[in-house]
Design a protein around this motif. Structure first.
Motif, PDB file in Angstrom:
ATOM      1  N   ILE A  42       0.793  -1.277   0.098  1.00  0.00           N
ATOM      2  CA  ILE A  42       0.016   0.077   0.187  1.00  0.00           C
ATOM      3  C   ILE A  42       0.891   1.073   0.122  1.00  0.00           C
ATOM      4  CG2 ILE A  42      -1.764   1.393   1.169  1.00  0.00           C
ATOM      5  CD1 ILE A  42      -2.813  -1.271   2.481  1.00  0.00           C
ATOM      6  N   GLU A  43       1.982   1.274   0.849  1.00  0.00           N
ATOM      7  CA  GLU A  43       3.005   2.343   0.833  1.00  0.00           C
ATOM      8  C   GLU A  43       3.347   2.542  -0.468  1.00  0.00           C
ATOM      9  OE1 GLU A  43       5.138   5.482   2.521  1.00  0.00           O
ATOM     10  OE2 GLU A  43       3.773   4.005   3.854  1.00  0.00           O
ATOM     11  N   GLU A  44       3.801   1.576  -1.135  1.00  0.00           N
ATOM     12  CA  GLU A  44       4.488   1.833  -2.424  1.00  0.00           C
ATOM     13  C   GLU A  44       3.566   2.132  -3.654  1.00  0.00           C
ATOM     14  OE1 GLU A  44       7.429  -0.765  -5.653  1.00  0.00           O
ATOM     15  OE2 GLU A  44       7.024  -1.500  -3.723  1.00  0.00           O
ATOM     16  N   VAL A  45       2.374   1.653  -3.648  1.00  0.00           N
ATOM     17  CA  VAL A  45       1.425   2.031  -4.737  1.00  0.00           C
ATOM     18  C   VAL A  45       0.776   3.390  -4.608  1.00  0.00           C
ATOM     19  CG1 VAL A  45      -1.006   1.489  -5.205  1.00  0.00           C
ATOM     20  CG2 VAL A  45       0.701  -0.397  -5.065  1.00  0.00           C
ATOM     21  N   SER A  46       0.686   3.676  -3.224  1.00  0.00           N
ATOM     22  CA  SER A  46       0.161   5.235  -2.852  1.00  0.00           C
ATOM     23  C   SER A  46       1.099   6.148  -2.923  1.00  0.00           C
ATOM     24  CB  SER A  46      -0.741   5.303  -1.784  1.00  0.00           C
ATOM     25  OG  SER A  46       0.078   4.555  -0.468  1.00  0.00           O
ATOM     26  N   GLY A  47       2.246   5.764  -2.302  1.00  0.00           N
ATOM     27  CA  GLY A  47       3.378   6.864  -2.082  1.00  0.00           C
ATOM     28  C   GLY A  47       4.437   6.875  -3.225  1.00  0.00           C
ATOM     29  N   HIS A  48       4.909   5.905  -3.794  1.00  0.00           N
ATOM     30  CA  HIS A  48       5.825   5.909  -4.887  1.00  0.00           C
ATOM     31  C   HIS A  48       5.228   6.280  -6.277  1.00  0.00           C
ATOM     32  CE1 HIS A  48       9.277   5.047  -7.124  1.00  0.00           C
ATOM     33  NE2 HIS A  48       8.797   4.218  -7.822  1.00  0.00           N
ATOM     34  N   PHE A  49       4.058   5.484  -6.392  1.00  0.00           N
ATOM     35  CA  PHE A  49       3.222   5.532  -7.736  1.00  0.00           C
ATOM     36  C   PHE A  49       2.116   6.482  -7.695  1.00  0.00           C
ATOM     37  CE2 PHE A  49       5.173   1.219  -8.033  1.00  0.00           C
ATOM     38  CZ  PHE A  49       5.995   1.491  -9.046  1.00  0.00           C
ATOM     39  N   GLY A  50       1.242   6.465  -6.836  1.00  0.00           N
ATOM     40  CA  GLY A  50      -0.016   7.087  -6.681  1.00  0.00           C
ATOM     41  C   GLY A  50      -1.076   6.585  -7.390  1.00  0.00           C
ATOM     42  N   LEU A  51      -2.224   7.179  -7.059  1.00  0.00           N
ATOM     43  CA  LEU A  51      -3.701   6.589  -7.593  1.00  0.00           C
ATOM     44  C   LEU A  51      -4.657   7.382  -8.110  1.00  0.00           C
ATOM     45  CD1 LEU A  51      -3.236   4.942  -4.219  1.00  0.00           C
ATOM     46  CD2 LEU A  51      -4.696   3.389  -5.840  1.00  0.00           C
ATOM     47  N   VAL A  52      -5.489   7.165  -9.198  1.00  0.00           N
ATOM     48  CA  VAL A  52      -6.349   7.801  -9.328  1.00  0.00           C
ATOM     49  C   VAL A  52      -7.619   7.138  -9.381  1.00  0.00           C
ATOM     50  CG1 VAL A  52      -7.430   9.191 -11.466  1.00  0.00           C
ATOM     51  CG2 VAL A  52      -5.161   9.049 -11.255  1.00  0.00           C
ATOM     52  N   CYS A  53      -8.646   7.443  -8.544  1.00  0.00           N
ATOM     53  CA  CYS A  53      -9.690   6.887  -7.952  1.00  0.00           C
ATOM     54  C   CYS A  53     -11.103   7.235  -8.465  1.00  0.00           C
ATOM     55  CB  CYS A  53      -9.710   6.627  -6.684  1.00  0.00           C
ATOM     56  SG  CYS A  53     -11.143   5.679  -5.906  1.00  0.00           S
ATOM     57  N   VAL A  54     -11.797   6.620  -9.154  1.00  0.00           N
ATOM     58  CA  VAL A  54     -13.143   7.273  -9.642  1.00  0.00           C
ATOM     59  C   VAL A  54     -14.169   6.828  -8.362  1.00  0.00           C
ATOM     60  CG1 VAL A  54     -14.781   7.314 -11.326  1.00  0.00           C
ATOM     61  CG2 VAL A  54     -12.288   7.223 -11.956  1.00  0.00           C
ATOM     62  N   SER A  55     -14.973   7.780  -7.850  1.00  0.00           N
ATOM     63  CA  SER A  55     -15.898   7.185  -7.051  1.00  0.00           C
ATOM     64  C   SER A  55     -17.215   6.771  -7.682  1.00  0.00           C
ATOM     65  CB  SER A  55     -16.117   8.341  -6.057  1.00  0.00           C
ATOM     66  OG  SER A  55     -16.889   9.219  -6.662  1.00  0.00           O
ATOM     67  N   ARG A  56     -17.959   5.965  -7.152  1.00  0.00           N
ATOM     68  CA  ARG A  56     -19.176   5.260  -7.600  1.00  0.00           C
ATOM     69  C   ARG A  56     -20.224   5.019  -6.571  1.00  0.00           C
ATOM     70  NH1 ARG A  56     -19.347   0.388  -7.621  1.00  0.00           N
ATOM     71  NH2 ARG A  56     -21.114   0.058  -8.786  1.00  0.00           N
ATOM     72  N   GLY A  57     -21.569   4.841  -6.638  1.00  0.00           N
ATOM     73  CA  GLY A  57     -22.073   4.145  -5.969  1.00  0.00           C
ATOM     74  C   GLY A  57     -22.078   4.912  -4.340  1.00  0.00           C
ATOM     75  N   GLU A  58     -22.065   4.020  -3.327  1.00  0.00           N
ATOM     76  CA  GLU A  58     -22.248   4.701  -1.898  1.00  0.00           C
ATOM     77  C   GLU A  58     -20.971   4.676  -1.336  1.00  0.00           C
ATOM     78  OE1 GLU A  58     -25.268   5.880  -0.783  1.00  0.00           O
ATOM     79  OE2 GLU A  58     -26.087   5.279  -2.784  1.00  0.00           O
ATOM     80  N   LEU A  59     -19.953   4.136  -1.913  1.00  0.00           N
ATOM     81  CA  LEU A  59     -18.630   4.216  -1.299  1.00  0.00           C
ATOM     82  C   LEU A  59     -17.912   5.504  -1.388  1.00  0.00           C
ATOM     83  CD1 LEU A  59     -17.172   1.029  -2.825  1.00  0.00           C
ATOM     84  CD2 LEU A  59     -17.942   1.159  -0.640  1.00  0.00           C
ATOM     85  N   LEU A  60     -17.292   5.803   0.033  1.00  0.00           N
ATOM     86  CA  LEU A  60     -16.708   7.172   0.107  1.00  0.00           C
ATOM     87  C   LEU A  60     -15.348   6.929   0.271  1.00  0.00           C
ATOM     88  CD1 LEU A  60     -19.041   8.403   2.923  1.00  0.00           C
ATOM     89  CD2 LEU A  60     -19.146   8.820   0.762  1.00  0.00           C
ATOM     90  N   PRO A  61     -14.509   7.436  -1.033  1.00  0.00           N
ATOM     91  CA  PRO A  61     -13.164   7.168  -1.034  1.00  0.00           C
ATOM     92  C   PRO A  61     -12.394   8.196  -0.052  1.00  0.00           C
ATOM     93  CG  PRO A  61     -14.014   8.099  -3.083  1.00  0.00           C
ATOM     94  CD  PRO A  61     -15.012   7.869  -2.253  1.00  0.00           C
ATOM     95  N   GLU A  62     -13.071   9.180   0.326  1.00  0.00           N
ATOM     96  CA  GLU A  62     -12.616  10.302   1.194  1.00  0.00           C
ATOM     97  C   GLU A  62     -12.274   9.476   2.379  1.00  0.00           C
ATOM     98  OE1 GLU A  62     -15.203  10.824  -0.513  1.00  0.00           O
ATOM     99  OE2 GLU A  62     -14.867  12.529  -2.128  1.00  0.00           O
ATOM    100  N   ARG A  63     -13.101   8.889   2.966  1.00  0.00           N
ATOM    101  CA  ARG A  63     -13.240   8.402   4.126  1.00  0.00           C
ATOM    102  C   ARG A  63     -12.325   7.286   4.169  1.00  0.00           C
ATOM    103  NH1 ARG A  63     -18.924   6.283   6.683  1.00  0.00           N
ATOM    104  NH2 ARG A  63     -19.046   8.517   6.759  1.00  0.00           N
TER     105      ARG A  63
END
Length: 240
Positions: free
Chosen positions: A156-177
């Motif tokens: 998780i550290e490498e994916v989010s820190g070294h590379f980064g993510l682009v997340c498209v929100s949908r439905g009832e899920l709250l990516p900010e949370r």
């Protein structure tokens, strides 16, 4: 200035069983969002289907999923399907797939320089930014980071820190949370780009969301490979 933008490639991993219009919509939305930041120029997109060893019931053979993806992408001039992950003998961790593609795009888009002629007639050269790779996913994929035993913290550290993510929100899920409640994701929130899908579409573009307990339930009695490979003490069923 457009010439100073960071070159970027978007990578989506998943089963793509089969590829859908919503998968391609994710790419278009993500590209528009990253361009609108004023910081990035998206050079391309990569679809990386999982290998047959993932173990999901009803998963079509990789050769068929690859063929369907290639047909779906015939009209795209910037998204392509890559076969490397699908050809691996075992399920491949997302971070390993990202390392592979990052090395390849660094070779393809070698760092270049731009020359400028100054008012005094001298020529100066400036180094252009190196190409980056970011993981494109849906909010349900991001939420899977919270599933115990599913992801290694260092991944998780490498994916989010070294590379980064682009997340498209949908439905009832709250990516900010999800980002707020994770110490690792919170630490790298500047490298996580959240895109809101205002037109609601409940067909999950992350049927490619390989890593959720919903997927486990649909495959009751069959533990998917990520849980048996990564969990130190894998459960034998959902009821355990």
């Amino acid at each position: 200035m457009a010439g100073c933008r960071i070159p970027l490639v978007l990578l989506a991993c998943g089963s793509f069983n089969p590829i859908t219009n919503q998968h391609m919509r994710l790419f278009e939305m993500a590209r528009d969002h990253m361009h609108n930041t004023g910081r990035y120029k998206v050079l391309g997109g990569i679809i990386s289907p999982v290998s047959d060893s993932y173990g999901k019931q009803g998963l079509a053979p990789a050769k068929h999923r690859i063929a369907m993806a290639k047909l779906a992408l015939q009209t795209s001039d910037w998204i392509r399907v890559d076969e490397w992950e699908s050809q691996q003998p075992d399920w491949t961790e997302t971070v390993v797939t990202m390392r592979y593609h990052h090395n390849h795009i660094l070779q393809k888009y070698q760092k270049s320089t731009t020359t400028h002629k100054l008012s005094n007639g001298n020529i100066t050269a400036t180094s252009n930014p190196s190409v980056q790779l970011k993981l494109l996913c849906g909010a349900d994929f991001l939420d899977s980071f919270r599933t115990p035993g599913l992801w290694l913290d260092e991944h998780i550290e490498e994916v989010s820190g070294h590379f980064g993510l682009v997340c498209v929100s949908r439905g009832e899920l709250l990516p900010e949370r999800t980002v707020h409640e994770s110490d690792i994701l919170s630490r790298h929130r500047q490298n996580i780009f959240l895109v809101t899908e205002w037109v609601r579409n409940e067909t999950s573009a992350t049927e490619h969301s390989l890593y959720t307990w919903d997927s486990e339930k649909r495959n009751e009695g069959t533990l998917l490979r990520p849980l048996t490979k990564q969990a130190p003490n894998p459960v034998s069923s959902l009821e355990d």
